[in-house]
Enzyme design. Structure first.
Site, PDB file in Angstrom:
ATOM      1  N   ALA A  38       0.821  -1.215   0.000  1.00 34.70           N
ATOM      2  CA  ALA A  38       0.000   0.000   0.000  1.00 34.70           C
ATOM      3  C   ALA A  38       0.855   1.267   0.000  1.00 34.70           C
ATOM      4  O   ALA A  38       1.955   1.290   0.559  1.00 34.70           O
ATOM      5  CB  ALA A  38      -0.916   0.008   1.222  1.00 34.70           C
ATOM      6  N   ARG A  63      -1.458  -8.799  -3.741  1.00 34.98           N
ATOM      7  CA  ARG A  63      -2.171  -9.546  -4.783  1.00 34.98           C
ATOM      8  C   ARG A  63      -1.228  -9.868  -5.928  1.00 34.98           C
ATOM      9  O   ARG A  63      -1.294 -10.933  -6.534  1.00 34.98           O
ATOM     10  CB  ARG A  63      -3.353  -8.707  -5.293  1.00 34.98           C
ATOM     11  CG  ARG A  63      -4.463  -8.542  -4.272  1.00 34.98           C
ATOM     12  CD  ARG A  63      -5.527  -7.608  -4.792  1.00 34.98           C
ATOM     13  NE  ARG A  63      -4.994  -6.301  -5.153  1.00 34.98           N
ATOM     14  CZ  ARG A  63      -5.632  -5.357  -5.815  1.00 34.98           C
ATOM     15  NH1 ARG A  63      -6.870  -5.572  -6.216  1.00 34.98           N
ATOM     16  NH2 ARG A  63      -5.065  -4.207  -6.088  1.00 34.98           N
ATOM     17  N   TYR A  80      -2.769 -13.069   1.071  1.00 38.38           N
ATOM     18  CA  TYR A  80      -3.150 -12.523   2.386  1.00 38.38           C
ATOM     19  C   TYR A  80      -3.422 -13.660   3.392  1.00 38.38           C
ATOM     20  O   TYR A  80      -3.064 -13.551   4.572  1.00 38.38           O
ATOM     21  CB  TYR A  80      -4.399 -11.654   2.278  1.00 38.38           C
ATOM     22  CG  TYR A  80      -4.304 -10.445   1.369  1.00 38.38           C
ATOM     23  CD1 TYR A  80      -3.079  -9.892   0.983  1.00 38.38           C
ATOM     24  CD2 TYR A  80      -5.470  -9.820   0.919  1.00 38.38           C
ATOM     25  CE1 TYR A  80      -3.028  -8.768   0.162  1.00 38.38           C
ATOM     26  CE2 TYR A  80      -5.422  -8.692   0.111  1.00 38.38           C
ATOM     27  CZ  TYR A  80      -4.207  -8.180  -0.277  1.00 38.38           C
ATOM     28  OH  TYR A  80      -4.165  -7.063  -1.076  1.00 38.38           O
ATOM     29  N   LEU A 117      -5.444  -2.154   3.784  1.00 40.03           N
ATOM     30  CA  LEU A 117      -6.199  -2.460   2.566  1.00 40.03           C
ATOM     31  C   LEU A 117      -7.344  -1.461   2.407  1.00 40.03           C
ATOM     32  O   LEU A 117      -7.650  -0.709   3.332  1.00 40.03           O
ATOM     33  CB  LEU A 117      -6.729  -3.896   2.654  1.00 40.03           C
ATOM     34  CG  LEU A 117      -5.635  -4.971   2.695  1.00 40.03           C
ATOM     35  CD1 LEU A 117      -6.245  -6.357   2.889  1.00 40.03           C
ATOM     36  CD2 LEU A 117      -4.768  -4.927   1.432  1.00 40.03           C
ATOM     37  N   HIS A 145     -11.147  -4.187   5.383  1.00 37.45           N
ATOM     38  CA  HIS A 145     -10.662  -4.146   6.775  1.00 37.45           C
ATOM     39  C   HIS A 145     -11.304  -5.246   7.611  1.00 37.45           C
ATOM     40  O   HIS A 145     -10.630  -5.945   8.366  1.00 37.45           O
ATOM     41  CB  HIS A 145     -10.953  -2.779   7.405  1.00 37.45           C
ATOM     42  CG  HIS A 145     -10.086  -1.679   6.887  1.00 37.45           C
ATOM     43  ND1 HIS A 145     -10.158  -0.384   7.351  1.00 37.45           N
ATOM     44  CD2 HIS A 145      -9.115  -1.662   5.936  1.00 37.45           C
ATOM     45  CE1 HIS A 145      -9.282   0.369   6.724  1.00 37.45           C
ATOM     46  NE2 HIS A 145      -8.640  -0.380   5.851  1.00 37.45           N
ATOM     47  N   LYS A 181      -7.451   3.492   9.284  1.00 35.46           N
ATOM     48  CA  LYS A 181      -8.702   4.214   9.469  1.00 35.46           C
ATOM     49  C   LYS A 181      -9.406   4.394   8.147  1.00 35.46           C
ATOM     50  O   LYS A 181      -8.730   4.332   7.128  1.00 35.46           O
ATOM     51  CB  LYS A 181      -8.471   5.573  10.123  1.00 35.46           C
ATOM     52  CG  LYS A 181      -7.361   6.453   9.538  1.00 35.46           C
ATOM     53  CD  LYS A 181      -7.262   6.714   8.087  1.00 35.46           C
ATOM     54  CE  LYS A 181      -8.335   7.497   7.418  1.00 35.46           C
ATOM     55  NZ  LYS A 181      -8.085   7.698   5.959  1.00 35.46           N
ATOM     56  N   ARG A 205     -10.610   5.510  -3.121  1.00 37.76           N
ATOM     57  CA  ARG A 205     -11.436   6.549  -2.490  1.00 37.76           C
ATOM     58  C   ARG A 205     -12.716   6.850  -3.246  1.00 37.76           C
ATOM     59  O   ARG A 205     -13.620   7.469  -2.707  1.00 37.76           O
ATOM     60  CB  ARG A 205     -10.604   7.832  -2.332  1.00 37.76           C
ATOM     61  CG  ARG A 205      -9.577   7.660  -1.233  1.00 37.76           C
ATOM     62  CD  ARG A 205      -8.433   8.630  -1.300  1.00 37.76           C
ATOM     63  NE  ARG A 205      -7.459   8.278  -0.283  1.00 37.76           N
ATOM     64  CZ  ARG A 205      -6.506   7.358  -0.435  1.00 37.76           C
ATOM     65  NH1 ARG A 205      -6.390   6.703  -1.579  1.00 37.76           N
ATOM     66  NH2 ARG A 205      -5.673   7.077   0.543  1.00 37.76           N
ATOM     67  N   ASP A 232     -12.872   8.512   3.833  1.00 37.40           N
ATOM     68  CA  ASP A 232     -11.414   8.647   3.762  1.00 37.40           C
ATOM     69  C   ASP A 232     -10.880   9.842   4.544  1.00 37.40           C
ATOM     70  O   ASP A 232      -9.851   9.745   5.211  1.00 37.40           O
ATOM     71  CB  ASP A 232     -10.976   8.749   2.303  1.00 37.40           C
ATOM     72  CG  ASP A 232      -9.481   8.563   2.183  1.00 37.40           C
ATOM     73  OD1 ASP A 232      -9.014   7.446   2.455  1.00 37.40           O
ATOM     74  OD2 ASP A 232      -8.775   9.541   1.873  1.00 37.40           O
TER      75      ASP A 232
END
Ligand SMILES: NC(=O)c1ccc[n+]([C@@H]2O[C@H](COP(=O)([O-])OP(=O)(O)OC[C@H]3O[C@@H](n4cnc5c(N)ncnc54)[C@H](OP(=O)(O)O)[C@@H]3O)[C@@H](O)[C@H]2O)c1
Length: 332
Positions: A15, A40, A61, A77, A82, A100, A166, A178
């Site tokens: 990420a 992935r 994962y 992720l 989540h 978050k 997003r 977000d």
């Protein structure tokens, strides 16, 4: 006697946020090592592993959360993932630091918290701002102004049109998810209680297929006893890059410029008892402080202020905003 215990971390995904929220703090915080990564696309995981000295790349994962060689998982992720991967990690006996906002909605958040309790593992929401000393200074200032009587806050950033994470409803995207989750949490933190009434208006994305994604959201949280918070978030092309928190009280007022990530510059301006003051609060990065707290939570049992009931309450408020504005609660 020296403490030679070390927290061994694994990370889900290659990420973007891991650069600031994981790789940098792991390099600067004691008693933590990042030992495994899965993505992935294995080649992306290998690239991150090579750049950041992560010894183990695993295929997926599922394999990562089940690894014997790690004690905890960082979950950065997309929000829609989540719940699934945090619970999988907890059930595999791992502690979790989850990005978050915690989940797609309050029901998911409650299930994650219950899974943490059932597994007797530490589960923390990565609301990094809360771990910088500025957050405690805000609490002091709330007391110094005689308690809050009005709160105004915003976090707005232009987000690229091609930012899938997003701007995709199925990934639990939206400006409120977000960005707006921060003003929601700042307001709840300052109020010290939960809103009794929430109203929100949202401007949806006009791109076909994205109509359920909010791009500009205004919220009014009524905390009772006359305390109202006016909150704003936006990710439109013309949104200013800013975050602020303003609080009025009977004995004064204060404004925090950049409560989000004070390490990139911030200012606290207060007017209390006839004295106006500008200050900055010493600290390192929010992510460093957050990682220190997570490590201490796992190794020493020191409680963290984010996660648990706090995470569920934030998601409950976010759900109420979507319902008020006539857009669907994420994840449903
Ligand atoms: N704390 C902060 O300051 C901060 C800042 C930004 C974001 N965040 C949070 O961090 C999380 C990730 O944000 P980010 O900006 O780092 O996102 P990102 O890099 O765009 O995506 C994160 C990971 O999600 C997976 N992913 C991306 N697109 C996907 C898709 N269409 N379907 C399924 N999986 C997909 C990828 O995993 P693979 O690598 O395995 O493909 C990717 O590495 C979010 O929860 C966000 O709210 C926090």
């Amino acid at each position: 006697m020296t403490d030679d215990r070390v927290l061994r971390l694994g990370v889900l995904g290659a990420a973007n946020i891991s650069t600031n929220a994981l790789y940098a703090p792991v390099a600067s915080v004691d008693r933590v090592e990042l030992v495994a990564i899965a993505a992935r696309d294995r080649s992306r995981a290998e690239a991150h592993a090579a750049e950041h000295g992560i010894e183990m790349v695993v295929d997926d994962y599922e394999t990562l959360v089940g690894l014997d060689g790690i004690d905890a998982v960082f979950n950065p992720l997309p929000i829609s993932l989540h719940h699934r991967w945090t619970i999988a990690a907890l059930e595999a006996g791992k502690h979790v630091l989850c990005e978050k906002p915690f989940a797609s909605n309050a029901d998911e958040a409650a299930e994650m918290v219950a899974a943490g309790h059932a597994a007797d593992r530490v589960l923390v929401e990565a609301f990094h701002w809360r771990y910088h000393p500025l957050a405690d200074r805000i609490t002091e200032l709330v007391d110094a102004i005689g308690g809050p009587t009005a709160i105004r806050s915003a976090f707005t950033v232009p987000i690229r049109e091609d930012d899938e994470v997003r701007r995709t409803y199925e990934l639990s995207g939206g400006a409120l998810m977000d960005l707006g989750c921060y003003p929601v949490q700042w307001a709840r933190h300052v109020a010290g209680r939960e809103p009794v009434d929430i109203e929100a208006t949202m401007v949806p994305d006009t791109t076909p297929g994205r109509e359920r994604v909010d791009v500009d959201t205004r919220m009014r949280f009524d905390f009772g006893d006359g305390l109202v918070a006016e909150l704003h978030t936006a990710m439109t092309a013309d949104a200013p890059r800013e975050s602020y928190l303003e609080v009025d009280g009977p004995d004064g007022t204060f404004r925090v410029v950049n409560p989000l990530a004070p390490q990139f510059g911030h200012e606290v301006i207060s007017a209390i008892g006839g004295e106006t003051r500008s200050e900055q609060v010493a600290g390192v990065t929010t992510y460093h402080h957050q990682m220190e707290a997570f490590v201490a939570a796992v190794l020493d049992g020191t409680p963290c202020p984010t996660g648990g009931e706090d995470a569920i309450a934030t998601m409950r408020a976010i759900d109420a905003c979507y319902t008020s504005a006539g857009l669907p609660i994420r994840g449903l």
